[in-house]
Write an enzyme that holds these catalytic residues in place. Structure first.
Site, PDB file in Angstrom:
ATOM      1  CG  ASN A 177      -0.171  -0.068   2.507  1.00 28.83           C
ATOM      2  OD1 ASN A 177       0.533   0.861   2.858  1.00 28.83           O
ATOM      3  ND2 ASN A 177      -0.269  -1.193   3.218  1.00 28.83           N
ATOM      4  N   PRO A 234      -2.971 -11.871  10.771  1.00 28.49           N
ATOM      5  CG  PRO A 234      -1.016 -12.202  11.997  1.00 28.49           C
ATOM      6  CD  PRO A 234      -1.607 -12.390  10.637  1.00 28.49           C
ATOM      7  CB  ILE A 261      -0.469  -6.566  14.880  1.00 23.34           C
ATOM      8  CG1 ILE A 261       0.032  -7.428  13.708  1.00 23.34           C
ATOM      9  CG2 ILE A 261       0.621  -6.395  15.923  1.00 23.34           C
ATOM     10  CD1 ILE A 261       1.078  -6.751  12.834  1.00 23.34           C
ATOM     11  CG  PHE A 296      -2.505   5.966  13.664  1.00 23.14           C
ATOM     12  CD1 PHE A 296      -1.906   5.858  14.902  1.00 23.14           C
ATOM     13  CD2 PHE A 296      -2.394   7.157  12.963  1.00 23.14           C
ATOM     14  CE1 PHE A 296      -1.199   6.919  15.450  1.00 23.14           C
ATOM     15  CE2 PHE A 296      -1.681   8.228  13.497  1.00 23.14           C
ATOM     16  CZ  PHE A 296      -1.087   8.112  14.735  1.00 23.14           C
ATOM     17  CE  LYS A 347     -10.761   0.666  10.718  1.00 20.97           C
ATOM     18  NZ  LYS A 347     -10.023   1.222   9.593  1.00 20.97           N
ATOM     19  CE  LYS A 369      -8.450  -2.794  14.051  1.00 16.69           C
ATOM     20  NZ  LYS A 369      -7.399  -3.360  13.223  1.00 16.69           N
TER      21      LYS A 369
END
Ligand code: CTP
Length: 400
Positions: A210, A308, A310, A326, A340, A344
């Site tokens: 990316n 995964p 992280i 982020f 998000k 998370k």
């Protein structure tokens, strides 16, 4: 951004060939807004002329303790009062010995003794002189007296030998001086940061990646280190040099990043996941270069497997570090970012618009926490990183 706006620096030069680098240093300090008063020992004037230093600093250069210009005839006092720091670069072995014993037989050593501001030294000498027990004793004494030693660096020396004793490069000295002035809000904290893109191989020569440049993560690593943290940066491939004083571990793929991060995370106080980690890798990556016409219709059949997550894994570690995520989004920043953050399981998520950040030098960050959205003013990435470090430090729970 001007690191030394409204700052007055006394730059001392003592006798050494590295004086030629001090011309560049004065220029770099002035470029970042510093008013620089140059003070030279008699030996320094043998290596570079006061005229050069005057032209570059745009100010009078001081050479003599008996200079009658100050109204009170006390240059040794006046120059340090109102100075934000004295930086002696190069600092010779002889000058360090003098300082360690509190001697004051010329203007620069007298200024150092009479100072009311921080003193930083950039030692520069032959490697044997640096390694000499007397110099090492003096260096230890100076550190104990609260004087900051920057370097010396190792490498080729003007005398033709190779080893420790080179003066740090002017840009590095400027970086270290700027770091010195930053508030130590993360003093003693162990900080782990991921940065850059990941590269997921298709075959030995092709990758899926990316457009992350790594600039935000690297700026944060620098800002965290400036704030007194011990920083490890796990980085995907970027064109950036590791920030000074930061330990960098290079990885290519998301799975390598995961493997590098997990053991370190358990020993960290803070984890900041800035990397643009690929969500998938190619599960049928070829061991040999895929030939264009090897597949029907010329199109390879790539199969994917999930990488995964992280950040989510680190956030779920029992007794793990405080986590910051982020999110670079192309639309609906607030909705995606908040979603998000919850998904998370982290206290703070930093959002920005992807089109604003990929490879750009400026950034506009929005913080999302349990209290809502908090936009930060747009800024260059280092200023934004310093502000973010302050915001994180204010939220970080006490030492574990
Ligand atoms: N992240 C991570 N590991 C992954 C994916 C993301 O550690 N495999 C981290 C990033 O470093 C970032 C945060 O999670 O701090 C959000 O990354 P992002 O790619 O925006 O989130 P995704 O979960 O991949 O969501 P989506 O692709 O749907 O936007």
């Amino acid at each position: 951004m001007q690191d030394f706006a409204n700052k007055r620096i006394v730059l001392g030069l003592t006798g050494g060939i590295a004086c030629y680098k001090s011309a560049e240093l004065v220029r770099r300090l002035v470029e970042h807004g510093a008013a620089v008063d140059v003070v030279m020992t008699e030996a320094a004037t043998r290596f570079i002329t006061p005229v050069t230093m005057q032209a570059l600093s745009g100010r009078h250069v001081w050479l003599d303790a008996w200079d009658a210009r100050p109204a009170n005839n006390m240059a040794h006092i006046d120059l340090t009062r109102g100075a934000d720091a004295i930086l002696v670069a190069p600092a010779s072995a002889d000058f360090m010995a003098k300082l360690a014993h509190g001697m004051a037989d010329d203007l620069l050593s007298t200024l150092c003794l009479a100072r009311a501001c921080p003193l930083l030294l950039a030692p520069a000498m032959n490697r044997e002189m640096w390694g000499n027990p007397a110099t090492q004793r003096n260096a230890a004494q100076l550190r104990q007296d609260g004087i900051v030693l920057l370097g010396p660096a190792a490498g080729d020396q003007a005398c033709g030998e190779v080893g420790d004793g080179r003066m740090m490069e002017p840009l590095d000295l400027r970086t270290e001086l700027a770091a010195y002035f930053q508030p130590k809000v993360l003093a003693g904290r162990r900080v782990l940061i991921t940065a850059g893109p990941t590269c997921e191989p298709i075959d030995p020569v092709r990758v899926l990646s990316n457009r992350s440049s790594g600039k935000t993560g690297y700026a944060l690593a620098r800002a965290a280190r400036e704030a007194g943290a011990q920083v490890t940066l796990v980085s995907g491939p970027t064109a950036l040099p590791a920030p000074l004083g930061v330990r960098r571990i290079d990885v290519q793929t998301a799975r390598q990043m995961h493997a590098a991060v997990m053991p370190l995370a358990a020993q960290s106080d803070l984890f900041i996941a800035v990397a643009a980690v690929a969500d998938w890798h190619v599960s049928n990556a070829s061991g040999q270069k895929v030939k264009k016409n090897a597949h029907p219709g010329g199109l390879p059949a790539l199969e994917f497997a999930v990488n995964p997550d992280i950040l989510a894994e680190v956030a779920a570690l029992p007794g793990g570090p405080w986590c910051v995520g982020f999110a670079a989004e192309t639309e609906n920043l607030a909705a995606h970012a908040e979603d998000k953050r919850r998904r998370k399981g982290i206290a703070l998520l930093v959002g920005n618009l992807a089109q604003d950040v990929m490879d750009a030098d400026d950034t506009a960050l929005v913080l999302f926490d349990a209290q809502g959205a908090h936009p930060l003013p747009p800024a260059d990435k280092l200023s934004a990183a310093r502000r973010l470090v302050a915001e994180i430090a204010a939220r970080l729970p006490g030492r574990r």
